[in-house]
Design a protein around this motif. Structure first.
Motif, PDB file in Angstrom:
ATOM      1  N   GLY A 202      46.434  35.461  51.196  1.00  0.00           N
ATOM      2  CA  GLY A 202      47.350  36.076  50.399  1.00  0.00           C
ATOM      3  C   GLY A 202      48.076  35.494  48.925  1.00  0.00           C
ATOM      4  O   GLY A 202      48.540  36.180  48.280  1.00  0.00           O
ATOM      5  N   LEU A 203      47.502  34.307  48.771  1.00  0.00           N
ATOM      6  CA  LEU A 203      47.869  33.360  47.742  1.00  0.00           C
ATOM      7  C   LEU A 203      46.666  33.213  46.718  1.00  0.00           C
ATOM      8  O   LEU A 203      45.701  32.482  47.106  1.00  0.00           O
ATOM      9  CB  LEU A 203      48.691  31.999  48.238  1.00  0.00           C
ATOM     10  N   ALA A 204      46.681  33.807  45.668  1.00  0.00           N
ATOM     11  CA  ALA A 204      45.512  33.687  44.897  1.00  0.00           C
ATOM     12  C   ALA A 204      45.871  34.290  43.418  1.00  0.00           C
ATOM     13  O   ALA A 204      46.927  35.291  43.259  1.00  0.00           O
ATOM     14  CB  ALA A 204      44.162  34.354  45.599  1.00  0.00           C
ATOM     15  N   HIS A 205      45.116  34.091  42.447  1.00  0.00           N
ATOM     16  CA  HIS A 205      45.002  34.793  41.290  1.00  0.00           C
ATOM     17  C   HIS A 205      43.997  35.980  41.744  1.00  0.00           C
ATOM     18  O   HIS A 205      42.914  36.069  42.250  1.00  0.00           O
ATOM     19  CB  HIS A 205      44.501  34.048  39.908  1.00  0.00           C
ATOM     20  N   MET A 206      44.131  37.194  40.994  1.00  0.00           N
ATOM     21  CA  MET A 206      43.219  38.250  41.135  1.00  0.00           C
ATOM     22  C   MET A 206      43.075  39.110  39.940  1.00  0.00           C
ATOM     23  O   MET A 206      44.115  39.217  38.982  1.00  0.00           O
ATOM     24  CB  MET A 206      44.194  39.134  42.155  1.00  0.00           C
ATOM     25  N   ILE A 207      41.999  39.463  39.598  1.00  0.00           N
ATOM     26  CA  ILE A 207      41.626  40.132  38.303  1.00  0.00           C
ATOM     27  C   ILE A 207      41.170  41.586  38.924  1.00  0.00           C
ATOM     28  O   ILE A 207      40.460  41.651  39.881  1.00  0.00           O
ATOM     29  CB  ILE A 207      40.255  39.609  37.492  1.00  0.00           C
ATOM     30  N   ASP A 208      41.770  42.642  38.461  1.00  0.00           N
ATOM     31  CA  ASP A 208      41.249  43.999  38.701  1.00  0.00           C
ATOM     32  C   ASP A 208      39.733  44.341  38.638  1.00  0.00           C
ATOM     33  O   ASP A 208      39.156  43.736  37.948  1.00  0.00           O
ATOM     34  CB  ASP A 208      42.049  45.143  37.617  1.00  0.00           C
ATOM     35  N   ALA A 209      39.259  44.877  39.869  1.00  0.00           N
ATOM     36  CA  ALA A 209      37.873  45.261  39.941  1.00  0.00           C
ATOM     37  C   ALA A 209      37.035  45.764  38.884  1.00  0.00           C
ATOM     38  O   ALA A 209      36.156  45.376  38.545  1.00  0.00           O
ATOM     39  CB  ALA A 209      37.725  46.185  41.260  1.00  0.00           C
TER      40      ALA A 209
END
Length: 361
Positions: free
Chosen positions: A144-151
């Motif tokens: 649950g802990l992360a950086h995320m870039i939209d697909a």
């Protein structure tokens, strides 16, 4: 006069003794050998469609109610003969962390020697095993802990859009210092205890209901998913987001390997396990619990991705409601069958496990 004074002194001392014993009794802790941790119950604790808690209440049994006002479930359950305590924490890591912190700080209990068993259901990776299986976790990985870039904006040379916090790519080396140095991203449970629990339970024959057979028959391209339910050992990925699909499964496999230095194998999905480990690890630093006495058991209620030729959205629609999971009831049965063997062994042979951790340190 001297005899009267002596009598008064004796009376005073006797009264003090009575008061001291009464005070000591008022401070006596409720003995706890094992804490059974579950995350949800669908209705009542007994007599209706079961959630994770009901088998424990009815079959162990956990017959005595202890009020727990201000907690999620507002009641704890207790077996005074086995000295086993049961709790429903609520779903998600925040509920879990709050519930476990509150329980450990509850002045009614001394949990310094207690064992903790999280007995819940979860999804399973079809590359690892089949629905209805019960899986002991040697590690818990934080999903649950992360950086995320939209697909729609993922760089073409990235496997997915998830990046460790403080990282600038999916697999930065060395592992970013934030969180990893305190264990927030990957917790390793006591390997001796996990192996002990697995050895004790691995021969249990788990339910193989028609619903399980029908579910795994669809996974023709996944040999592990076609096997009958069994007791296994594999890592659990904990995330508050209920994700579904082959691409997310590939991320989960990668994420587990990354945070375990390629030692781990992604087996099951869960929400609450990271909250359990964070809360108990913090309380262990204060000497209130023993972090080496924690076990996590996840029984597989569903696959985390669809079989070949079916979409992730279709699978989500099919199993969006927890009770609609293809292995819902069998997974509850498996969790009880496997978990209760460990709980009974610890509770009934407490003299062997009170001062020496099961499986060795």
């Amino acid at each position: 006069m001297m005899r009267q004074l002596a009598s008064l002194v004796c009376l005073s001392l006797a009264l003090c003794g009575v008061l001291s014993r009464a005070h000591a009794a008022s401070l006596a802790k409720i003995p706890v050998r094992v804490v059974v941790v579950t995350t949800f119950e669908l209705g009542n604790d007994t007599g209706d469609v079961p959630g994770e808690f009901q088998h424990w209440v009815e079959k162990l049994p956990l017959s005595e109610e202890l009020p727990a006002r201000g907690s999620y479930h507002e009641v704890l359950r207790y077996n005074p003969e086995l000295h086993v305590l049961g709790i429903v924490t609520g779903e998600g890591p925040s509920h879990m962390a709050s519930a476990m912190t509150g329980l450990v700080l509850d002045p009614r209990f001394d949990l310094r020697k207690a064992y903790f068993l999280l007995a819940g259901i979860g999804g399973i990776n079809p590359n690892f095993g089949s629905v209805g299986s019960a899986v002991w976790a040697p590690r818990v990985i934080n999903g649950g802990l992360a950086h995320m870039i939209d697909a729609r904006e993922i760089p073409s040379d990235w496997q997915d859009g998830f990046v460790p916090v403080q990282g600038a790519s999916p697999t930065p080396r060395p592992v970013p210092a934030l969180h990893s140095q305190w264990g927030d991203m990957a917790y390793t449970l006591n390997a001796h205890l996990v192996n002990w629990a697995y050895t004790l339970t691995h021969a249990i024959v788990l339910p193989d209901a028609p619903s399980l057979q029908a579910s795994r028959a669809r996974y023709r391209d996944y040999p592990a998913a076609q096997k009958p339910p069994q007791v296994m050992v594999g890592d659990t990925l904990s995330s508050e987001t209920f994700w579904v699909g082959a691409k997310m499964n590939a991320w989960a496999e990668r994420w587990v390997k990354y945070w375990t230095g390629n030692q781990g194998q992604f087996a099951t999905t869960a929400e609450e396990d990271i909250g359990l480990m964070q809360a108990l690890s913090a309380q262990a630093k204060a000497g209130r619990v023993d972090i080496n006495r924690v076990l996590i058991l996840r029984a597989a209620s569903n696959y985390d991705m669809p079989p070949t030729g079916e979409s992730a959205a279709a699978l989500l629609k099919e199993e969006a409601d927890e009770t609609g999971f293809s292995g819902f009831i069998p997974s509850l049965d498996a969790s009880w069958l496997v978990g209760s063997m460990v709980v009974r062994e610890l509770a009934l042979h407490w003299s062997s496990y009170e001062n020496t951790t099961a499986g060795g340190d």
